[in-house]
Design an enzyme around this catalytic site. Structure first.
Site, short mmCIF file in Angstrom:
data_model
loop_
_atom_site.label_atom_id
_atom_site.label_comp_id
_atom_site.label_asym_id
_atom_site.label_seq_id
_atom_site.Cartn_x
_atom_site.Cartn_y
_atom_site.Cartn_z
N THR A 1 -29.80 45.90 -37.47
CA THR A 1 -30.26 47.82 -37.94
C THR A 1 -29.96 47.77 -39.44
OG1 THR A 1 -30.49 48.04 -35.82
CG2 THR A 1 -30.96 49.77 -37.11
N SER B 1 -39.54 45.96 -52.88
CA SER B 1 -38.32 46.44 -52.15
C SER B 1 -37.80 47.19 -52.84
CB SER B 1 -38.16 45.87 -51.12
OG SER B 1 -36.84 44.87 -51.57
#
Lengths: 408, 408
Positions: free
Chosen positions: B195, B408
Site C-alpha cells: 500500500t 508522478s
C-alpha cells in the site's frame, strides 16, 4: 515472422552474412500452424563439430531443453532442428516422444547418433508437437536446396517483426575465422537466459569444454543482461557450433582464444541487442549503466530492477525524464544503496546527485535525448567499484495489444 | 482523487463508516498542486493513543518514512498529517526539514512532542514539500470543522479513481470496539508493503507492542500479498492508531486479542483489495491461490511471480485462458517446482494436470469465468503443504496511458 505485425521501429537491416564452412542450412514447411511459410529449420554440420549451449533456468523447461541439456556434455553435434509455431512445452510424455522421434529421424538419415542432433522449438505452450508433421518437414528439408542465413532467421521466427542475424570475425593462430549467429525472440524475454532461441556457428576449431566456458561468459554479458518483460521462457536456448573446417588446428593458443572469446562476446551482444530492438511493442532501445555498486552482481541486479520496472519503462515511452521512478527502482532492488549518495543521468545530463535533483539542470538536452530512439540511463551508487550494463525497451500500448490478443 | 481519470470498473461504493471515539478528522487546501481540492489531512487522537506501523522496504525511503520509523518505537501518537500531491521523497535536507517543520507546527498547536506527530506524503518524487504551504494547510485544518472518513479518503488520494475505506468490529472484553481504515494507492504497488498510504483507527485499548505485532502479521496476509505492477514506492506506510476511548481496559485478555487481531486482519484485507480494485488500468480482479508448495513462503513467491508476470496479466486482460503463461511464471519463480506434478485451474475448471493439458476439458465454463470481473487462478505444485493467496489486477492499455503520460 508474423507478417501481420508491424515492423519494429527499432529494426535494423539483416546484414550480409557469408556461408560458414561446413554448415548447411535447409528450411521446410512443417505446417505447425495454418500459415504458408517455412517453420522447420534443419542445419547440418560436419563430423567433429564441437557444440556448447546455455538454456533457460525455468523450473518447467520444455522437453527440447531437457534433450539439449542431456546431449551437451558429449560436446559433439551433427545437426540442429528448430521448430517454429509450437514450443512443445508442458506436453508430458507425448512432448518427449516428439523430440526423440525428431532426433531419431535425423540420425537415421545422417547416420549419426540421436544425441548428435539438437532440437529447439518455439511457439504455443501445451500442445504436443505433431510427430508426423515434424518427420515430413525433416524429410522435405533433407531434400531441399541449400538455404541462407536470412531464410533460417525467418523460419525460426514467431512474433518477431524482423529477421535477426549478425556476423563477426577473429584471427586465431594466424587464420581468419568467422562467427555467425541468428536469433529469434521478442517477448517472454528475461534473464537469466534472455533469448528464446539463438544459434551461433563458427568455422573455428575449438574444444567443446573451452567453447562452453566462453559461451557461458559471453552469455552473462549479453543474453543474461537484456530483458523485455521480465518473463522467462520455458524454452530459452542458445547453442554454439564450431565446425573446425576453417581452421584445422589441434587447439587454440592463448592469444587465439582471447581473440575468439572477444569476437564471440561481441556477436552475442549484437544478437541480444537485436532481440531488445524487437521487444514486443518497443519504441525505444534503453541502455542502463550502473556504476559505483558494491559488486558487479549487485550492479546487475539494480540494473535489471530498473529495466524491469513498468513505471520506468512507461515513463521512457512517454518521453518523460521521470528520474523519481529510477530512484524507486533502485530502492526496490533490495541491493545496498544509500539514497543520499545516488546520482542519476539521462543521456549526458546529470539530473540527480547526492540524494536530490541537480539544482537548475538544463532540461532541454534531456528532453531532446528522450525524443530519440536510443536512450541512456546512468546510475551511480557511490558505494564501490561494481558495474554492469543492461539493456531493455520501453513498455507501450503495442505490448498490451500483442499480448492481450495473441495466444502464445 | 484525480477527477480527470475514469472511475475503475472494479470500484466499490464507499461504505457507511461511523466516527471512531476520540478521532477527529480535518482536511484543508494546502495547494500542493494547482488543483482545487483538499490535499492536506490532519487527524488528531487523544492522549494515550497507541500507534503501530509498517513501512516500505525501499532502500531509498522518503523522509516521512524515516520520521515515522524513528517515532514508532515510542508507541504513542497525538496526530497524523497526510500530504497529497507531493511525496517529498529524494529531496535531501530540505525534505527532512519539511517533515520536521510539520511535526513542530502541529506539536506546538496541540502541546505535545513532535515525535507524537506522524507524517505521510504521496505524489511527485524529487520536489521538496513547500514548508509555507504545509504550515498554512495545518493552520487551516486546525480551524476547520470536523470532516468525515470519506473526506479523508478523498484528501489523501492522488491517481486513485475512487475513495477507499472499510470498517469492521470486534468484541473485546465483553465490549464492542470498532476498527476503521482508509487507504490510497493505485500504482507503484508491490510487496513488500504494497500500500502507498493506509491508516487504521480503533477505539480499542491495546498496548503499542501488541498492536505492532498484530499489524505486522495482518500486513503479511494483506498489503504484502497484493501487487499491481511489481513496483515498490519510496513512501509506502500503514499506521494503526488505537485510542482506547471505547474500551477502557488495562489490557486485552487472550480471547479479546484473538478477536481483535482477526478483525484487524479482515480490515487490512478489505483495504488491500480496494487498492487492487483501483490498480492503474485494471479491468479484472485476480485471486491467485497456490497450494502444494514446499512452504508457505515458497507458495507466496510463486503466487507473486504469477501475479507480476506481464504475460499472465495481459492474457487475463484479453480473456484468454492461456495457462501456458502460468506454467512459465511458475517456472521462472526460482522456487521448487516439478513440471510433471503441476496442476492449474481457472475458476472451477482444471485445465492442466500432471504436466500437461487435461484432455478435452470443457472450455465453456473457463471462457465464461474469464469474461467476468473476478478471476480465480489455482495452482497446485503437488510437492507439500505450503499455501498462499495473492491478489492482483490485469495489465491493460489503461496502465500504459496513465503511466506514459502522468508525471508522478
Amino acid at each position: 515472422m508474423d507478417r501481420t505485425m508491424e515492423r519494429s521501429p527499432l529494426a535494423t537491416p539483416f546484414p550480409e552474412i557469408p556461408a560458414v564452412a561446413g554448415v548447411r542450412i535447409a528450411v521446410a514447411r512443417a505446417h505447425y500452424k495454418t500459415w504458408d511459410r517455412c517453420d522447420l529449420t534443419l542445419v547440418t554440420v560436419p563430423e567433429g563439430t564441437a557444440v556448447a549451449g546455455v538454456t533457460t533456468r525455468s523450473r518447467c523447461p520444455s522437453p527440447e531443453v531437457e534433450w539439449c541439456r542431456a546431449a551437451l556434455p558429449l560436446g559433439r553435434a551433427r545437426a540442429l532442428v528448430v521448430n517454429a509455431g509450437n514450443s512443445n512445452a508442458f506436453t508430458g510424455n507425448r512432448g518427449r516422444a516428439a523430440v526423440e522421434a525428431i532426433a531419431a529421424r535425423v540420425a537415421g538419415r545422417l547416420g549419426c547418433e540421436p544425441s548428435d542432433v539438437f532440437v529447439a522449438s518455439t511457439g504455443v505452450i501445451g500442445v504436443p508437437l505433431p510427430i508426423d508433421k515434424a518427420e515430413a518437414g525433416i524429410d522435405a528439408a533433407l531434400d531441399a536446396p541449400e538455404a541462407g542465413w536470412r531464410d533460417m532467421a525467418d523460419a525460426i521466427s514467431t512474433t518477431d517483426t524482423f529477421a535477426k542475424g549478425a556476423v563477426t570475425r577473429a584471427v586465431v593462430g594466424g587464420r581468419m575465422v568467422s562467427l555467425t549467429g541468428v536469433i529469434k525472440g521478442s517477448g517472454m524475454i528475461a534473464p537469466d537466459m534472455a533469448t528464446m532461441l539463438g544459434f551461433v556457428f563458427t568455422d573455428a576449431a575449438i574444444e567443446p569444454a573451452l567453447l562452453q566456458a566462453m559461451l557461458e561468459r559471453a552469455n552473462a554479458k549479453s543474453f543474461s543482461a537484456i530483458t523485455v518483460d521480465g518473463d522467462t521462457s520455458t524454452s530459452d536456448t542458445v547453442l554454439a557450433f564450431a565446425t573446425g573446417v576453417g581452421s584445422r588446428l589441434a587447439s587454440m593458443d592463448d592469444d587465439g582464444a582471447d581473440a575468439f572469446e572477444a569476437a564471440l562476446t561481441d556477436l552475442c551482444l549484437q544478437l541480444a541487442h537485436l532481440v531488445v530492438r524487437d521487444g514486443e511493442g518497443a519504441s525505444k532501445f534503453i541502455e542502463i549503466s550502473v556504476t559505483g555498486a558494491e559488486s558487479d552482481e549487485s550492479a546487475r541486479r539494480i540494473g535489471l530492477s530498473i529495466a524491469n520496472s513498468p513505471l520506468v519503462k512507461t515513463a521512457i515511452a512517454g518521453e518523460d525524464a521521470n528520474w523519481g521512478r529510477v530512484v524507486m527502482a533502485v530502492g526496490k532492488a533490495g541491493e545496498p544503496a544509500e539514497r543520499d549518495k545516488l546520482a542519476i543521468r539521462f543521456g549526458a545530463t546529470q539530473v540527480a546527485e547526492g540524494g536530490l535533483a541537480v539544482a537548475g539542470y538544463d532540461e532541454a538536452p534531456v528532453a531532446a535525448h528522450l525524443k530519440g530512439q536510443d536512450i541512456e540511463i546512468g546510475v551511480d551508487l557511490g558505494l564501490g567499484d561494481g558495474r554492469a550494463t543492461v539493456w531493455t525497451c520501453d513498455l507501450t500500448h503495442g505490448y498490451i495489444s500483442i499480448n492481450a490478443d495473441y495466444r502464445s
